[in-house]
Design an enzyme around this catalytic site. Structure first.
Site, PDB file in Angstrom:
ATOM      1  CG  ASP A   1      15.590 -55.066  26.887  1.00  0.00           C
ATOM      2  OD1 ASP A   1      16.016 -54.941  25.717  1.00  0.00           O
ATOM      3  OD2 ASP A   1      15.250 -56.175  27.373  1.00  0.00           O
TER       4      ASP A   1
ATOM      5  CD  GLU B   1      -7.064 -29.921   8.080  1.00  0.00           C
ATOM      6  OE1 GLU B   1      -7.613 -30.629   7.200  1.00  0.00           O
ATOM      7  OE2 GLU B   1      -7.136 -28.685   8.079  1.00  0.00           O
TER       8      GLU B   1
ATOM      9  CD  GLU C   1     -11.023 -36.657   7.947  1.00  0.00           C
ATOM     10  OE1 GLU C   1     -11.485 -35.652   7.372  1.00  0.00           O
ATOM     11  OE2 GLU C   1     -10.821 -37.746   7.368  1.00  0.00           O
TER      12      GLU C   1
ATOM     13  CD  GLU D   1     -14.432 -34.654   8.741  1.00  0.00           C
ATOM     14  OE1 GLU D   1     -15.166 -34.990   7.797  1.00  0.00           O
ATOM     15  OE2 GLU D   1     -13.644 -33.692   8.674  1.00  0.00           O
TER      16      GLU D   1
ATOM     17  CD  GLU E   1     -10.434 -32.564  10.890  1.00  0.00           C
ATOM     18  OE1 GLU E   1      -9.829 -31.478  10.794  1.00  0.00           O
ATOM     19  OE2 GLU E   1     -10.973 -33.133   9.914  1.00  0.00           O
TER      20      GLU E   1
ATOM     21  CG  HIS F   1      -7.031 -33.655   4.443  1.00  0.00           C
ATOM     22  ND1 HIS F   1      -8.306 -33.148   4.550  1.00  0.00           N
ATOM     23  CD2 HIS F   1      -7.144 -34.833   3.785  1.00  0.00           C
ATOM     24  CE1 HIS F   1      -9.159 -33.983   3.967  1.00  0.00           C
ATOM     25  NE2 HIS F   1      -8.482 -35.013   3.504  1.00  0.00           N
TER      26      HIS F   1
ATOM     27  NE  ARG G   1     -12.967 -28.966  -0.129  1.00  0.00           N
ATOM     28  CZ  ARG G   1     -12.378 -28.521   0.976  1.00  0.00           C
ATOM     29  NH1 ARG G   1     -11.661 -29.356   1.694  1.00  0.00           N
ATOM     30  NH2 ARG G   1     -12.491 -27.268   1.345  1.00  0.00           N
TER      31      ARG G   1
ATOM     32  CD  GLU H   1      -5.951 -29.847   2.670  1.00  0.00           C
ATOM     33  OE1 GLU H   1      -6.681 -30.374   3.523  1.00  0.00           O
ATOM     34  OE2 GLU H   1      -6.393 -29.120   1.752  1.00  0.00           O
TER      35      GLU H   1
ATOM     36  NE  ARG I   1      -8.219 -33.110  -0.260  1.00  0.00           N
ATOM     37  CZ  ARG I   1      -9.096 -32.700   0.648  1.00  0.00           C
ATOM     38  NH1 ARG I   1      -8.798 -31.677   1.431  1.00  0.00           N
ATOM     39  NH2 ARG I   1     -10.260 -33.299   0.778  1.00  0.00           N
TER      40      ARG I   1
END
Length: 471
Positions: free
Chosen positions: A52, A131, A133, A213, A221, A270, A340, A359, A361
């Site tokens: 259901d 990745e 965290e 981290e 992480e 990321h 970054r 990547e 982020r």
């Protein structure tokens, strides 16, 4: 590849009594139904097991609730947290009356994204490496009603506990923004993370690493190898399931909330990604940072559609508490091989073309990974299809830019509401390829507004009392 018969043999040979069928709802939480082993046969892998679906968030109405869970034999693993021998299998959802795949099933949407990739002729495989965290807390309390609203989180590692009588307090508490990578005893979660990682391996996830981290208060992480789109999303859901249950075993609790702690770094996801065809990588070339022209166009698509994309990759009101300047958050819609603070980074990959990737982020792990990966792939393919120029890379220190230079760099939306508005205006890159339906986009926007944005808007915030009570 695992066949249905091999799974049935595994059940028989290991005397497995129970089969736990897992599927994902629209917001991104695993749901499950456990059946006795004799309820599973070869037809379960094609026609599915009925259930259901009327009470699943974002799915069916009560008058059209019949659905089927179709088992994927490649996702079978013995659940390490069940007392009785139990085999876990991830499922996709079908409409039993028509035999069609259910258009709101996130795993089905992810498959349609892969089908679109193949039909486009661009490639045949999309690799994703998330990745994610998270925070490990020792205590969490929260409530909200008509006359009060509060939250309280606590961690033995929290810097705020440096003066607490702990009988005794041994003093090793990571400073704010300095939790990357202290050894024990400052890092108190080494053994827990190792158990999490090794348990993931038992569940079929190709593990790589684990570490503390940046933030105080237990931010961590774990890392696993990149995989094909649906495979990577399956592994991420297994990751979340495993670490929550291992933490619970130790009397602790895990959250993937992007910003549970004020004035410290938030938790992101990321997401590394690349496209291949006929076993060959397509993102390596002789352009900026060793990228191909295709990869640059893919970046152009991500950047162009980022405001709308974030409504799916950063789908909570809390997501935008993380996307603010000053906490290593990727708030700038630009790309760079080393910056970054840019939303897209080109990781160092040496001379190996197979390692060349980008990547993104911005995403966080409150997202539904099947939807997030599918949406990112659609945005990137739109960039390739339309040869979207990503502009110049942002290789300068963002904090050294002049106000005039900074004004030229677009930034991420400041709230979930703004991201949803962007998605409402810009979603053809998701619907025209037939990956997402208009019905799904409308349902997603209305669900988020009705259940998250508007309820948040209606409630007094605790900090408003600090600001305005004496007015």
């Amino acid at each position: 590849m695992t066949t249905p018969q091999e799974v049935l043999n595994l059940i028989r040979d290991n005397n497995i009594q129970m089969i736990d069928l897992k599927f994902i709802d629209t917001p991104g939480i695993w749901q499950h139904l456990t059946v006795f082993h004799n309820q599973i046969d070869e037809s379960s892998f094609t026609d599915g097991v009925p259930f259901d679906g009327s009470s699943i968030r974002g799915w069916k109405a009560i008058n059209e609730s019949d659905m089927s869970m179709v088992l994927d034999p490649n996702t079978a693993w013995i659940d390490p947290f069940m007392k009785e021998p139990t085999l876990s299998i991830i499922c996709s959802i079908k409409e039993p009356r028509t035999g069609e795949w259910y258009s709101r099933c996130p795993r089905v949407i992810a498959q349609k994204a892969l089908d679109y990739l193949v039909s486009s002729g661009v490639g045949d495989t999309a690799f994703f490496g998330p990745e994610a965290e998270f925070f490990i807390f020792d205590d969490v309390r929260f409530d909200q009603n008509s006359h009060e609203g509060y939250y309280h989180v606590d961690s033995v590692e929290g810097r705020w506990n440096s003066g607490k009588q702990e009988g005794p307090n041994l003093g090793y508490k990571p400073r704010y923004k300095e939790g990357y990578f202290p050894v024990p005893p400052t890092d108190t979660f080494q053994d827990i993370r190792t158990e999490m990682l090794l348990t993931m391996a038992k569940c079929g996830v190709p593990i790589e690493k684990q570490h503390h981290e940046v933030a105080t208060g237990g931010q961590c992480e774990l890392g696993f190898r990149f995989g094909k789109l649906i495979e990577a999303a399956d592994w991420l859901m297994t990751y979340k399931y495993v670490i929550k249950n291992v933490a619970n075993k130790y009397g602790k609790t895990v959250t993937f909330m992007p910003k549970p702690v004020f004035q410290d770094n938030g938790s992101g996801m990321h997401t590394h990604q690349s496209i291949w065809k006929d076993g060959q990588p397509l993102f390596a070339g002789d352009k900026y940072a060793g990228l191909s022209e295709m990869a640059l166009h893919y970046i152009g698509g991500i950047l162009k559609h980022a405001p709308a994309l974030l409504a799916i990759t950063n789908p909570t009101t809390n997501s935008y508490k993380r996307l603010v300047p000053g906490y290593e958050a990727p708030v700038n819609l630009a790309y760079s091989q080393g910056n970054r603070s840019a939303s897209i980074r080109i990781p160092l990959s040496g001379t190996n073309p197979k390692a060349k990737r980008l990547e993104f982020r911005c995403p966080d792990a409150t997202s539904n990974p099947y939807l997030a990966f599918a949406a990112m792939l659609c945005a990137g393919l739109d960039g390739i299809k339309n040869k979207i120029d990503p502009g110049e890379p942002l290789d300068k220190n963002i904090y050294e830019l002049s106000p005039e230079e900074l004004a030229k760099v677009p930034s991420t939306p400041g709230s979930l509401e703004l991201a949803l508005e962007a998605l409402e205006k810009d979603h053809a890159f998701l619907t025209e390829p037939g990956v997402f339906t208009e019905d799904f986009i409308e349902t997603w926007i209305s669900y988020k507004l009705d259940n998250e944005v508007n309820p948040m808007r209606l409630r007094p915030h605790p900090y408003e009392f600090a600001l305005y009570y004496d007015c």
